[in-house]
Scaffold this motif. Sequence first.
Motif, PDB file in Angstrom:
ATOM      1  N   PHE A 208       0.814  -1.213   0.000  1.00 17.98           N
ATOM      2  CA  PHE A 208       0.000   0.000   0.000  1.00 17.98           C
ATOM      3  C   PHE A 208       0.846   1.261   0.000  1.00 17.98           C
ATOM      4  N   GLU A 209       2.058   1.186   0.520  1.00 18.41           N
ATOM      5  CA  GLU A 209       2.937   2.353   0.502  1.00 18.41           C
ATOM      6  C   GLU A 209       3.309   2.735  -0.926  1.00 18.41           C
ATOM      7  N   LYS A 210       3.304   1.767  -1.838  1.00 14.89           N
ATOM      8  CA  LYS A 210       3.686   2.008  -3.234  1.00 14.89           C
ATOM      9  C   LYS A 210       2.529   2.540  -4.071  1.00 14.89           C
ATOM     10  N   ILE A 211       1.294   2.423  -3.577  1.00 12.07           N
ATOM     11  CA  ILE A 211       0.120   2.859  -4.336  1.00 12.07           C
ATOM     12  C   ILE A 211      -0.036   4.374  -4.199  1.00 12.07           C
ATOM     13  N   PRO A 212      -0.214   5.092  -5.322  1.00 14.92           N
ATOM     14  CA  PRO A 212      -0.421   6.538  -5.221  1.00 14.92           C
ATOM     15  C   PRO A 212      -1.747   6.849  -4.521  1.00 14.92           C
ATOM     16  N   ARG A 213      -1.765   7.935  -3.794  1.00 14.18           N
ATOM     17  CA  ARG A 213      -2.955   8.314  -3.029  1.00 14.18           C
ATOM     18  C   ARG A 213      -4.039   8.829  -3.979  1.00 14.18           C
ATOM     19  N   VAL A 214      -5.239   8.325  -3.794  1.00 13.49           N
ATOM     20  CA  VAL A 214      -6.404   8.732  -4.564  1.00 13.49           C
ATOM     21  C   VAL A 214      -7.271   9.578  -3.645  1.00 13.49           C
ATOM     22  N   SER A 215      -7.985  10.548  -4.200  1.00 10.45           N
ATOM     23  CA  SER A 215      -8.857  11.344  -3.337  1.00 10.45           C
ATOM     24  C   SER A 215     -10.272  11.384  -3.902  1.00 10.45           C
ATOM     25  N   ILE A 216     -11.227  11.430  -2.993  1.00  7.71           N
ATOM     26  CA  ILE A 216     -12.641  11.542  -3.326  1.00  7.71           C
ATOM     27  C   ILE A 216     -13.139  12.796  -2.635  1.00  7.71           C
ATOM     28  N   SER A 217     -13.715  13.718  -3.411  1.00  7.38           N
ATOM     29  CA  SER A 217     -14.184  14.978  -2.823  1.00  7.38           C
ATOM     30  C   SER A 217     -15.422  14.736  -1.971  1.00  7.38           C
ATOM     31  N   SER A 218     -15.738  15.705  -1.132  1.00  8.35           N
ATOM     32  CA  SER A 218     -16.920  15.567  -0.271  1.00  8.35           C
ATOM     33  C   SER A 218     -18.197  15.540  -1.111  1.00  8.35           C
ATOM     34  N   GLU A 219     -18.198  16.233  -2.269  1.00  8.51           N
ATOM     35  CA  GLU A 219     -19.372  16.199  -3.147  1.00  8.51           C
ATOM     36  C   GLU A 219     -19.572  14.800  -3.724  1.00  8.51           C
TER      37      GLU A 219
ATOM     38  N   LEU B 269     -20.854  12.543  -1.021  1.00 11.46           N
ATOM     39  CA  LEU B 269     -22.280  12.795  -0.812  1.00 11.46           C
ATOM     40  C   LEU B 269     -23.105  12.052  -1.866  1.00 11.46           C
ATOM     41  N   ALA B 270     -22.622  12.053  -3.109  1.00 11.96           N
ATOM     42  CA  ALA B 270     -23.316  11.323  -4.177  1.00 11.96           C
ATOM     43  C   ALA B 270     -23.322   9.822  -3.888  1.00 11.96           C
ATOM     44  N   VAL B 271     -22.192   9.293  -3.398  1.00 13.18           N
ATOM     45  CA  VAL B 271     -22.119   7.871  -3.031  1.00 13.18           C
ATOM     46  C   VAL B 271     -23.110   7.564  -1.926  1.00 13.18           C
TER      47      VAL B 271
ATOM     48  N   SER C 139     -26.773   5.718   5.937  1.00 14.28           N
ATOM     49  CA  SER C 139     -26.832   6.730   6.985  1.00 14.28           C
ATOM     50  C   SER C 139     -25.479   7.417   7.144  1.00 14.28           C
ATOM     51  N   SER C 140     -25.469   8.494   7.915  1.00 13.75           N
ATOM     52  CA  SER C 140     -24.210   9.202   8.175  1.00 13.75           C
ATOM     53  C   SER C 140     -23.238   8.319   8.933  1.00 13.75           C
ATOM     54  N   ASN C 141     -23.755   7.488   9.842  1.00 12.01           N
ATOM     55  CA  ASN C 141     -22.894   6.572  10.592  1.00 12.01           C
ATOM     56  C   ASN C 141     -22.242   5.555   9.663  1.00 12.01           C
ATOM     57  N   SER C 142     -23.026   4.992   8.749  1.00 16.07           N
ATOM     58  CA  SER C 142     -22.468   4.047   7.770  1.00 16.07           C
ATOM     59  C   SER C 142     -21.487   4.756   6.851  1.00 16.07           C
ATOM     60  N   ASN C 143     -21.757   6.013   6.562  1.00 16.48           N
ATOM     61  CA  ASN C 143     -20.856   6.798   5.726  1.00 16.48           C
ATOM     62  C   ASN C 143     -19.502   6.980   6.417  1.00 16.48           C
ATOM     63  N   ARG C 144     -19.504   7.175   7.742  1.00 12.56           N
ATOM     64  CA  ARG C 144     -18.254   7.294   8.492  1.00 12.56           C
ATOM     65  C   ARG C 144     -17.476   5.985   8.434  1.00 12.56           C
ATOM     66  N   LYS C 145     -18.178   4.860   8.547  1.00 14.56           N
ATOM     67  CA  LYS C 145     -17.516   3.553   8.440  1.00 14.56           C
ATOM     68  C   LYS C 145     -16.905   3.383   7.058  1.00 14.56           C
TER      69      LYS C 145
ATOM     70  N   ILE D 113     -10.439  11.098   1.638  1.00 11.04           N
ATOM     71  CA  ILE D 113     -11.838  11.474   1.530  1.00 11.04           C
ATOM     72  C   ILE D 113     -12.023  12.900   2.036  1.00 11.04           C
ATOM     73  N   GLY D 114     -12.915  13.649   1.401  1.00  9.81           N
ATOM     74  CA  GLY D 114     -13.246  15.000   1.847  1.00  9.81           C
ATOM     75  C   GLY D 114     -13.900  14.972   3.222  1.00  9.81           C
ATOM     76  N   GLY D 115     -13.905  16.114   3.887  1.00  4.55           N
ATOM     77  CA  GLY D 115     -14.424  16.207   5.245  1.00  4.55           C
ATOM     78  C   GLY D 115     -15.936  16.106   5.336  1.00  4.55           C
ATOM     79  N   GLU D 116     -16.399  15.619   6.473  1.00  5.64           N
ATOM     80  CA  GLU D 116     -17.838  15.447   6.688  1.00  5.64           C
ATOM     81  C   GLU D 116     -18.540  16.798   6.766  1.00  5.64           C
ATOM     82  N   GLN D 117     -17.876  17.796   7.342  1.00 12.49           N
ATOM     83  CA  GLN D 117     -18.487  19.123   7.442  1.00 12.49           C
ATOM     84  C   GLN D 117     -18.724  19.706   6.045  1.00 12.49           C
ATOM     85  N   GLN D 118     -17.756  19.523   5.142  1.00 11.35           N
ATOM     86  CA  GLN D 118     -17.924  19.988   3.763  1.00 11.35           C
ATOM     87  C   GLN D 118     -19.078  19.260   3.091  1.00 11.35           C
ATOM     88  N   MET D 119     -19.201  17.958   3.371  1.00  6.17           N
ATOM     89  CA  MET D 119     -20.260  17.161   2.778  1.00  6.17           C
ATOM     90  C   MET D 119     -21.630  17.654   3.259  1.00  6.17           C
ATOM     91  N   ARG D 120     -21.741  17.943   4.558  1.00  6.27           N
ATOM     92  CA  ARG D 120     -23.013  18.439   5.096  1.00  6.27           C
ATOM     93  C   ARG D 120     -23.347  19.822   4.536  1.00  6.27           C
TER      94      ARG D 120
END
Length: 154
Positions: free
Chosen positions: A47-58, A61-63, A70-76, A88-95
């Motif tokens: 995993f150290e060799k894999i480049p970091r991927v990012s998913i925006s909060s928007e 939210l679509a996912v 639920s929000s709890n399942s989203n945190r998991k 992953i983007g922040g939960e506050q940005q998503m809300r």
Amino acid sequence: MASKSTVRRRSKYLQDQREKISVGSSGTQQKDEIKVAAKQKRIDQLFEKIPRVSISSEELLAVKTDLGISSNSNRKLKRWFNRWVVKIGGEQQMRQEKNNIIGDNLVAENLPFLLNEDKGKIVKLAPCVYADSLPQKVLQQLNENDRLNLLSWH
């Protein structure tokens, strides 16, 4: 860093716990722990060799919306993504994004609906969301699309 006596005390404690958990077969338990630790080390190195991927909060939210979780399942899910080297983007940005999309025009409440069950039809409370004012919601959506330059004027 720890002293030799501290390391010995910890090892003794682990051995005692292993003995309690494995009910007498602590050697087998310890062998399995060593195998698992070695596998985990190899996985971490990969995993150290894999480049970091990012998913925006928007996108998150679509996912969340598409999966209906639920929000709890989203945190998991977010913790799971973090484990797999996905930022992953922040939960506050998503809300905040959710509030921008929904605005104060949508109303959610539980209403009685006739639902199909295994035993037949049954009346149950189920979530229902509707627009308080449809023209206001359409204008809100048009303004948002205009702000994002998604409209083309003909």
